[in-house]
Structure formats: structure tokens, C-alpha cells
Design a protein around this motif. Structure first.
Motif, mmCIF file in Angstrom:
data_model
loop_
_atom_site.group_PDB
_atom_site.id
_atom_site.type_symbol
_atom_site.label_atom_id
_atom_site.label_comp_id
_atom_site.label_asym_id
_atom_site.label_seq_id
_atom_site.Cartn_x
_atom_site.Cartn_y
_atom_site.Cartn_z
ATOM 1 N N LYS A 97 -82.943 -89.238 47.602
ATOM 2 C CA LYS A 97 -83.520 -89.593 46.976
ATOM 3 C C LYS A 97 -84.293 -90.461 47.478
ATOM 4 C CE LYS A 97 -79.866 -88.830 43.754
ATOM 5 N NZ LYS A 97 -78.464 -89.591 42.884
ATOM 6 N N GLU A 98 -85.777 -91.219 46.753
ATOM 7 C CA GLU A 98 -85.820 -92.221 47.880
ATOM 8 C C GLU A 98 -86.634 -91.981 49.106
ATOM 9 O OE1 GLU A 98 -84.634 -96.227 46.032
ATOM 10 O OE2 GLU A 98 -84.963 -95.280 43.901
ATOM 11 N N VAL A 99 -86.673 -90.769 49.207
ATOM 12 C CA VAL A 99 -86.468 -90.288 50.753
ATOM 13 C C VAL A 99 -88.336 -91.478 50.980
ATOM 14 C CG1 VAL A 99 -87.075 -88.526 52.651
ATOM 15 C CG2 VAL A 99 -85.402 -88.713 51.338
ATOM 16 N N LYS A 100 -88.288 -92.094 52.023
ATOM 17 C CA LYS A 100 -90.089 -92.821 52.886
ATOM 18 C C LYS A 100 -90.271 -91.680 53.284
ATOM 19 C CE LYS A 100 -87.833 -97.355 53.521
ATOM 20 N NZ LYS A 100 -87.515 -98.011 54.323
ATOM 21 N N THR A 101 -92.441 -91.483 52.726
ATOM 22 C CA THR A 101 -92.615 -90.888 53.319
ATOM 23 C C THR A 101 -93.117 -90.502 54.673
ATOM 24 O OG1 THR A 101 -94.129 -91.563 51.257
ATOM 25 C CG2 THR A 101 -95.406 -89.886 53.081
ATOM 26 N N GLN A 102 -93.207 -91.897 55.523
ATOM 27 C CA GLN A 102 -93.442 -92.024 56.760
ATOM 28 C C GLN A 102 -92.128 -91.034 57.802
ATOM 29 O OE1 GLN A 102 -93.267 -95.089 54.526
ATOM 30 N NE2 GLN A 102 -92.418 -96.777 56.104
ATOM 31 N N ASP A 103 -91.112 -91.109 56.845
ATOM 32 C CA ASP A 103 -89.367 -90.463 57.581
ATOM 33 C C ASP A 103 -89.541 -89.156 57.251
ATOM 34 O OD1 ASP A 103 -88.342 -92.704 58.104
ATOM 35 O OD2 ASP A 103 -86.582 -92.777 56.290
ATOM 36 N N LEU A 104 -90.392 -88.614 56.487
ATOM 37 C CA LEU A 104 -90.769 -87.395 55.891
ATOM 38 C C LEU A 104 -91.349 -86.672 57.026
ATOM 39 C CD1 LEU A 104 -89.644 -84.744 53.935
ATOM 40 C CD2 LEU A 104 -91.803 -85.425 53.223
ATOM 41 N N ALA A 105 -92.379 -87.211 57.147
ATOM 42 C CA ALA A 105 -93.757 -87.530 58.231
ATOM 43 C C ALA A 105 -93.021 -87.453 59.822
ATOM 44 C CB ALA A 105 -94.605 -88.732 57.891
ATOM 45 N N ALA A 106 -92.528 -88.227 60.101
ATOM 46 C CA ALA A 106 -91.733 -87.750 61.255
ATOM 47 C C ALA A 106 -90.538 -86.956 61.829
ATOM 48 C CB ALA A 106 -91.183 -89.012 61.551
ATOM 49 N N LEU A 107 -90.044 -86.181 60.398
ATOM 50 C CA LEU A 107 -89.145 -85.654 60.813
ATOM 51 C C LEU A 107 -89.889 -84.076 60.563
ATOM 52 C CD1 LEU A 107 -85.739 -84.628 60.686
ATOM 53 C CD2 LEU A 107 -86.476 -84.344 58.652
ATOM 54 N N LEU A 108 -90.827 -83.934 60.095
ATOM 55 C CA LEU A 108 -91.921 -82.629 59.992
ATOM 56 C C LEU A 108 -92.993 -82.314 61.192
ATOM 57 C CD1 LEU A 108 -92.072 -82.259 55.868
ATOM 58 C CD2 LEU A 108 -90.583 -80.976 57.322
ATOM 59 N N GLY A 109 -93.502 -83.425 61.425
ATOM 60 C CA GLY A 109 -94.022 -83.821 62.119
ATOM 61 C C GLY A 109 -95.757 -83.616 62.037
ATOM 62 N N PHE A 110 -95.996 -83.927 60.701
ATOM 63 C CA PHE A 110 -97.276 -84.479 60.140
ATOM 64 C C PHE A 110 -97.529 -85.708 60.562
ATOM 65 C CE2 PHE A 110 -95.142 -80.061 58.019
ATOM 66 C CZ PHE A 110 -96.034 -79.721 59.119
ATOM 67 N N SER A 111 -98.457 -85.821 59.903
ATOM 68 C CA SER A 111 -99.244 -86.954 59.735
ATOM 69 C C SER A 111 -98.830 -87.403 58.086
ATOM 70 C CB SER A 111 -100.761 -87.091 59.421
ATOM 71 O OG SER A 111 -101.322 -86.561 58.423
ATOM 72 N N PRO A 112 -98.951 -89.351 57.874
ATOM 73 C CA PRO A 112 -98.258 -89.502 56.265
ATOM 74 C C PRO A 112 -99.393 -88.525 55.202
ATOM 75 C CG PRO A 112 -98.209 -91.382 58.421
ATOM 76 C CD PRO A 112 -98.800 -89.943 58.646
ATOM 77 N N ALA A 113 -100.463 -89.118 55.400
ATOM 78 C CA ALA A 113 -101.610 -88.684 54.429
ATOM 79 C C ALA A 113 -101.540 -86.837 54.361
ATOM 80 C CB ALA A 113 -102.655 -88.702 54.876
ATOM 81 N N SER A 114 -100.891 -85.766 55.188
ATOM 82 C CA SER A 114 -100.579 -84.505 54.897
ATOM 83 C C SER A 114 -99.521 -84.960 53.714
ATOM 84 C CB SER A 114 -100.800 -84.256 55.860
ATOM 85 O OG SER A 114 -101.732 -84.083 56.802
#
Length: 219
Positions: A22-39
Motif C-alpha cells: 500500500k502506498e509504495v513509493k515509485t523510487q523504492d519500487l525502482a530501486a528494488l526492480l533495478g529500473f528507472s523511475p520513468a520506466s
């Protein structure tokens, strides 16, 4: 075999769940997955259109009911595969994560049920993580971090949340696995190491690693 888009969707949903769902930040998701925030933002917009997530810019992303069920199904596949690889095929516990990452997207529900039956329908994987049930419910998380136990406590290890290969190799070398029983021999102040003893040579564990090792009071 599932198509790559489906696999990518499952990876995103699983990652969102692992980050709190819930309410997961985009930058945290990007860091975990190894993708750019834009992607990541682009994929979240696609998932939102599929009604798998609720995404609001600046407020993060949350799983919908359907998204949560899909995430849990993928996690169930992953953790059953990890357990099967160790129990049936003799893999070491530091070897199973990458294999499970590849296989979790392609096994059928029939295959899932067959391996679950072979390994006794376990509730927890080799690292102590709960395996989601078929109905989407989760077994109880067991224990609390080592840093919360008092000196002298007799404990049973239940879960390892830091699962980098080098960490798991180190822990296995010192028999620090779920099910093992130790006594808290010492806790250094100011976020110093935690020392465990199993009747052999004491083992000192750095504070940051001790935070990721869970245990419960042993009887």
C-alpha cells in the motif's frame, strides 16, 4: 509458457507486495526492480488500466484485490519452488532464489500442486518466509529480530530476511538457519554486534545483519 509481458506484470505486483503493498513509493519500487523511475511510472500506469493497482502520482501505488491475489500466487510459486529445489533436488539455500525467479512465471497450477504435495504442503520456505495458501491467506509471520531479545534468552531461529547469496553462505557456515536453537550471550551497546552461543564457539553477528535474523523464544 507465459509471455514476457505477463512475467513483467507478475514481477511488479510481487515487488509492490514485498514493499508493503500500500502506498509504495515509485523510487523504492525502482530501486528494488533495478529500473528507472520513468520506466516504473509507465508500467504502473499500465497496471492501473488493468485494475491491478491504484496509482496516484505523489501518493504511491497500492495493490487492488485482484493485484494482491496475483502477487500472492507468484510468491506461492516462488517459495514452493525454492523449497522443492532444496528438499528434492539437493540445492543449497543460497542457490534457490535465482532459479525460483526464473521458474515462478512458467509453472502450471497442476505442477504447483504436485510439488506442494511432494514436499508436504509446507507453510514456510527454507528461509522461513511464509508460503501463501491457495486461498490467498498467509501463514503467521514468526518471531522478532535478534536485536530485540534480552541477553540470556534461549531462542529458536525462524526467518532470514536478508537473502543475498554471500550472507546465506555465511549463515549456513555457522548453522544460522531456521529451526536452530541458540542462546543470546551478549549484546553490545550503540548498535554493536549480537553474540550467540550454541554450545560451541560463540558467534558475533553485526547489528545490521542481526536485524534481519528473526527468532522466537525456545521452550
Amino acid at each position: 509458457m507465459k509471455n514476457p509481458i505477463s512475467s513483467a506484470v507478475e514481477d511488479y505486483l510481487k515487488a509492490i507486495f514485498e514493499l508493503g503493498e500500500k502506498e509504495v513509493k515509485t523510487q523504492d519500487l525502482a530501486a528494488l526492480l533495478g529500473f528507472s523511475p520513468a520506466s516504473v511510472t509507465g508500467m504502473l500506469n499500465k497496471l492501473s488500466k488493468l485494475n491491478l493497482v491504484i496509482y496516484k502520482k505523489y501518493y504511491g501505488v497500492s495493490l487492488t484485490k485482484d493485484g494482491r491475489l496475483m502477487a500472492l500466487e507468484t510468491i506461492r510459486h516462488h517459495r514452493l519452488i525454492e523449497t522443492y529445489l532444496m528438499q528434492a533436488l539437493g540445492y543449497e539455500w543460497h542457490e534457490v532464489h535465482d532459479e525460483a525467479d526464473r521458474l515462478e512465471h512458467v509453472i502450471s497450477e497442476d505442477f504447483e500442486e504436485r510439488i506442494a504435495k511432494i514436499i508436504g504442503n509446507p507453510s514456510y520456505d527454507p528461509h522461513g518466509d511464509p508460503i501463501p495458501r491457495k486461498n490467498g491467506s498467509m501463514p503467521q509471520l514468526l518471531g522478532k529480530p535478534l536485536i530485540l531479545f534480552e541477553v540470556g534468552s534461549k531462542i529458536k531461529l525462524t526467518r532470514i530476511t536478508k537473502q543475498d547469496s554471500d550472507v546465506l553462505i555465511y549463515l549456513a557456515k555457522h548453522e544460522l538457519k531456521p529451526g536452530e536453537i541458540f542462546r543470546i550471550e551478549a549484546r553490545a551497546p550503540f548498535e554493536g554486534p549480537v553474540t550467540l552461543n550454541q554450545g560451541k564457539k560463540p558467534i558475533s553477528i553485526a547489528y545490521n545483519l542481526a536485524k534481519s535474523i528473526y527468532a522466537q523464544t525456545a521452550i
